[in-house]
Motif scaffolding. Structure first.
Motif, PDB file in Angstrom:
ATOM      1  N   LYS A 160      40.101   6.351  24.367  1.00 23.59           N
ATOM      2  CA  LYS A 160      39.620   7.619  23.961  1.00 23.59           C
ATOM      3  C   LYS A 160      38.166   7.650  23.588  1.00 23.59           C
ATOM      4  CE  LYS A 160      44.077   9.762  23.216  1.00 23.59           C
ATOM      5  NZ  LYS A 160      45.252  10.496  22.384  1.00 23.59           N
ATOM      6  N   SER A 161      38.006   6.757  22.780  1.00 28.48           N
ATOM      7  CA  SER A 161      36.553   6.981  22.266  1.00 28.48           C
ATOM      8  C   SER A 161      35.528   6.592  23.377  1.00 28.48           C
ATOM      9  CB  SER A 161      36.271   5.620  21.047  1.00 28.48           C
ATOM     10  OG  SER A 161      34.974   5.496  20.702  1.00 28.48           O
ATOM     11  N   LEU A 162      35.752   5.397  24.098  1.00 30.66           N
ATOM     12  CA  LEU A 162      35.074   5.331  25.369  1.00 30.66           C
ATOM     13  C   LEU A 162      34.803   6.265  26.185  1.00 30.66           C
ATOM     14  CD1 LEU A 162      35.978   1.545  26.175  1.00 30.66           C
ATOM     15  CD2 LEU A 162      34.108   2.192  24.954  1.00 30.66           C
ATOM     16  N   GLU A 163      36.147   6.960  26.433  1.00 21.82           N
ATOM     17  CA  GLU A 163      36.330   8.134  27.420  1.00 21.82           C
ATOM     18  C   GLU A 163      35.193   9.085  26.725  1.00 21.82           C
ATOM     19  OE1 GLU A 163      40.092   9.263  27.899  1.00 21.82           O
ATOM     20  OE2 GLU A 163      40.418   8.036  29.139  1.00 21.82           O
ATOM     21  N   ALA A 164      35.016   9.464  25.365  1.00 18.40           N
ATOM     22  CA  ALA A 164      34.456  10.385  24.811  1.00 18.40           C
ATOM     23  C   ALA A 164      33.070  10.065  25.022  1.00 18.40           C
ATOM     24  CB  ALA A 164      34.735  10.722  23.376  1.00 18.40           C
ATOM     25  N   ASP A 165      32.616   8.651  24.799  1.00 18.58           N
ATOM     26  CA  ASP A 165      31.233   8.261  24.900  1.00 18.58           C
ATOM     27  C   ASP A 165      30.699   8.262  26.288  1.00 18.58           C
ATOM     28  OD1 ASP A 165      31.143   7.457  22.123  1.00 18.58           O
ATOM     29  OD2 ASP A 165      31.338   5.453  22.516  1.00 18.58           O
ATOM     30  N   LEU A 166      31.737   8.154  27.223  1.00 18.93           N
ATOM     31  CA  LEU A 166      31.246   8.129  28.676  1.00 18.93           C
ATOM     32  C   LEU A 166      30.947   9.636  29.135  1.00 18.93           C
ATOM     33  CD1 LEU A 166      33.388   5.497  30.298  1.00 18.93           C
ATOM     34  CD2 LEU A 166      30.947   5.513  29.857  1.00 18.93           C
ATOM     35  N   SER A 167      31.863  10.365  28.640  1.00 18.81           N
ATOM     36  CA  SER A 167      31.848  11.912  28.673  1.00 18.81           C
ATOM     37  C   SER A 167      30.286  12.408  28.355  1.00 18.81           C
ATOM     38  CB  SER A 167      32.908  12.723  28.271  1.00 18.81           C
ATOM     39  OG  SER A 167      32.935  14.005  28.569  1.00 18.81           O
ATOM     40  N   ALA A 168      30.195  12.196  27.071  1.00 18.37           N
ATOM     41  CA  ALA A 168      28.718  12.428  26.342  1.00 18.37           C
ATOM     42  C   ALA A 168      27.822  12.278  27.260  1.00 18.37           C
ATOM     43  CB  ALA A 168      28.898  11.997  25.076  1.00 18.37           C
ATOM     44  N   LYS A 169      27.780  10.703  27.632  1.00 19.36           N
ATOM     45  CA  LYS A 169      26.551  10.187  28.215  1.00 19.36           C
ATOM     46  C   LYS A 169      26.568  10.709  29.773  1.00 19.36           C
ATOM     47  CE  LYS A 169      26.556   5.473  26.159  1.00 19.36           C
ATOM     48  NZ  LYS A 169      26.799   4.103  26.330  1.00 19.36           N
ATOM     49  N   LEU A 170      27.707  11.137  30.325  1.00 21.91           N
ATOM     50  CA  LEU A 170      27.734  11.810  31.726  1.00 21.91           C
ATOM     51  C   LEU A 170      27.231  13.229  31.742  1.00 21.91           C
ATOM     52  CD1 LEU A 170      28.414  11.788  34.675  1.00 21.91           C
ATOM     53  CD2 LEU A 170      30.744  12.801  33.860  1.00 21.91           C
ATOM     54  N   SER A 171      27.401  14.139  30.295  1.00 25.15           N
ATOM     55  CA  SER A 171      26.856  15.199  30.153  1.00 25.15           C
ATOM     56  C   SER A 171      25.358  15.164  30.328  1.00 25.15           C
ATOM     57  CB  SER A 171      27.384  15.902  28.947  1.00 25.15           C
ATOM     58  OG  SER A 171      29.094  16.036  29.157  1.00 25.15           O
ATOM     59  N   ALA A 172      25.072  14.221  29.322  1.00 24.91           N
ATOM     60  CA  ALA A 172      23.500  14.148  29.042  1.00 24.91           C
ATOM     61  C   ALA A 172      22.675  13.874  30.406  1.00 24.91           C
ATOM     62  CB  ALA A 172      23.444  12.917  27.978  1.00 24.91           C
ATOM     63  N   ALA A 173      23.382  12.685  30.984  1.00 21.84           N
ATOM     64  CA  ALA A 173      22.988  12.612  32.297  1.00 21.84           C
ATOM     65  C   ALA A 173      22.752  13.600  33.238  1.00 21.84           C
ATOM     66  CB  ALA A 173      23.653  11.228  32.738  1.00 21.84           C
ATOM     67  N   GLU A 174      23.796  14.327  33.411  1.00 23.51           N
ATOM     68  CA  GLU A 174      23.694  15.627  34.246  1.00 23.51           C
ATOM     69  C   GLU A 174      22.722  16.523  33.755  1.00 23.51           C
ATOM     70  OE1 GLU A 174      27.828  17.178  34.066  1.00 23.51           O
ATOM     71  OE2 GLU A 174      28.374  15.711  35.663  1.00 23.51           O
ATOM     72  N   ALA A 175      22.674  16.909  32.379  1.00 28.39           N
ATOM     73  CA  ALA A 175      21.517  17.577  31.819  1.00 28.39           C
ATOM     74  C   ALA A 175      20.213  17.139  32.278  1.00 28.39           C
ATOM     75  CB  ALA A 175      21.750  17.964  30.529  1.00 28.39           C
ATOM     76  N   GLN A 176      19.948  15.921  32.255  1.00 33.10           N
ATOM     77  CA  GLN A 176      18.571  15.210  32.486  1.00 33.10           C
ATOM     78  C   GLN A 176      18.298  15.428  34.101  1.00 33.10           C
ATOM     79  OE1 GLN A 176      18.468  10.924  31.508  1.00 33.10           O
ATOM     80  NE2 GLN A 176      16.272  11.243  31.581  1.00 33.10           N
ATOM     81  N   ILE A 177      19.554  14.976  34.767  1.00 33.57           N
ATOM     82  CA  ILE A 177      19.234  15.352  36.281  1.00 33.57           C
ATOM     83  C   ILE A 177      18.868  16.604  36.706  1.00 33.57           C
ATOM     84  CG2 ILE A 177      20.577  15.284  38.408  1.00 33.57           C
ATOM     85  CD1 ILE A 177      21.858  12.809  37.613  1.00 33.57           C
ATOM     86  N   THR A 178      19.464  17.583  35.813  1.00 28.17           N
ATOM     87  CA  THR A 178      19.314  19.062  36.063  1.00 28.17           C
ATOM     88  C   THR A 178      17.891  19.537  35.826  1.00 28.17           C
ATOM     89  OG1 THR A 178      21.552  19.534  35.791  1.00 28.17           O
ATOM     90  CG2 THR A 178      19.967  21.327  35.691  1.00 28.17           C
ATOM     91  N   ALA A 179      17.544  18.682  34.606  1.00 25.59           N
ATOM     92  CA  ALA A 179      16.143  19.175  34.001  1.00 25.59           C
ATOM     93  C   ALA A 179      15.080  18.219  35.055  1.00 25.59           C
ATOM     94  CB  ALA A 179      16.035  18.654  32.757  1.00 25.59           C
ATOM     95  N   THR A 180      15.417  17.152  35.496  1.00 22.38           N
ATOM     96  CA  THR A 180      14.519  16.408  36.595  1.00 22.38           C
ATOM     97  C   THR A 180      14.247  17.317  37.759  1.00 22.38           C
ATOM     98  OG1 THR A 180      14.972  14.452  35.203  1.00 22.38           O
ATOM     99  CG2 THR A 180      13.851  14.335  37.354  1.00 22.38           C
ATOM    100  N   LYS A 181      15.525  17.725  38.228  1.00 19.17           N
ATOM    101  CA  LYS A 181      15.548  18.435  39.513  1.00 19.17           C
ATOM    102  C   LYS A 181      14.857  19.754  39.217  1.00 19.17           C
ATOM    103  CE  LYS A 181      19.065  20.554  42.578  1.00 19.17           C
ATOM    104  NZ  LYS A 181      20.315  20.792  42.819  1.00 19.17           N
TER     105      LYS A 181
END
Length: 181
Positions: A118-139
């Motif tokens: 669950k901790s790893l899933e939460a970390d991965l989810s947070a990293k995924l959200s951050a990556a998506e936000a960064q991709i959206t900002a970069t886009k």
């Protein structure tokens, strides 16, 4: 050396005795019976006072030894049965304890694994959200830059083809229409 009795002659043996068998001689019956009674009495006394009490003592000793050995064997069997029962009981308890320990360990490992997952899933989810936000900002940044680059490129191409610079509002409207499609 033969003797004669009533006109018959009985041959004598080497010791000079008559030829009849002594136990059957009627003249010695009384003394034979007396010695028989004396010998039987002495034998009876010897047997009843010495031999038979010893035999009875030996038989009694053997009987008590056998009964004590049988009692000891029964006690040893009872003790071994108790020991076997105690061993089986402790074995059952040990198996139950081992199963409880295994269950507790399995539950602890499962809980730890679930928590880690669950901790790893939460970390991965947070990293995924951050990556998506960064991709959206970069886009968005890239799209803003694409518009600016497209406007500059269009202005340069039109200026090269026509020899004069087009109006910036017209170029910007044309690029905005092309990007939207």
């Amino acid at each position: 050396m033969a003797e004669s009795t009533a006109g018959t002659e009985v041959p004598a043996d080497a010791h000079g005795a008559k030829g009849s068998f002594p136990p059957f001689d009627s003249s010695t019956f009384a003394s034979q019976i007396l010695w028989l009674v004396i010998a039987f009495g002495l034998l009876y006394l010897l047997m009843s006072k010495v031999a038979l009490p010893r035999i009875a003592g030996i038989l009694a000793d053997r009987s008590s030894k056998i009964s004590s050995d049988v009692a000891a064997a029964q006690k040893a069997k009872a003790d071994s049965d108790e020991a076997i029962a105690a061993y089986e009981t402790s074995l059952i308890k040990a198996r139950a304890k081992a199963q409880n320990i295994a269950s507790e360990t399995r539950a602890a490992v499962t809980a730890e694994t679930d928590a880690t997952r669950k901790s790893l899933e939460a970390d991965l989810s947070a990293k995924l959200s951050a990556a998506e936000a960064q991709i959206t900002a970069t886009k968005q940044s890239a799209m803003g830059n694409v518009s600016a680059i497209a406007i500059e490129a269009t202005t340069a191409i039109v200026e090269q083809l026509l020899g004069k610079a087009p109006e910036p509002d017209a170029v910007q409207a044309a690029v905005g229409t092309a990007v939207a499609n």
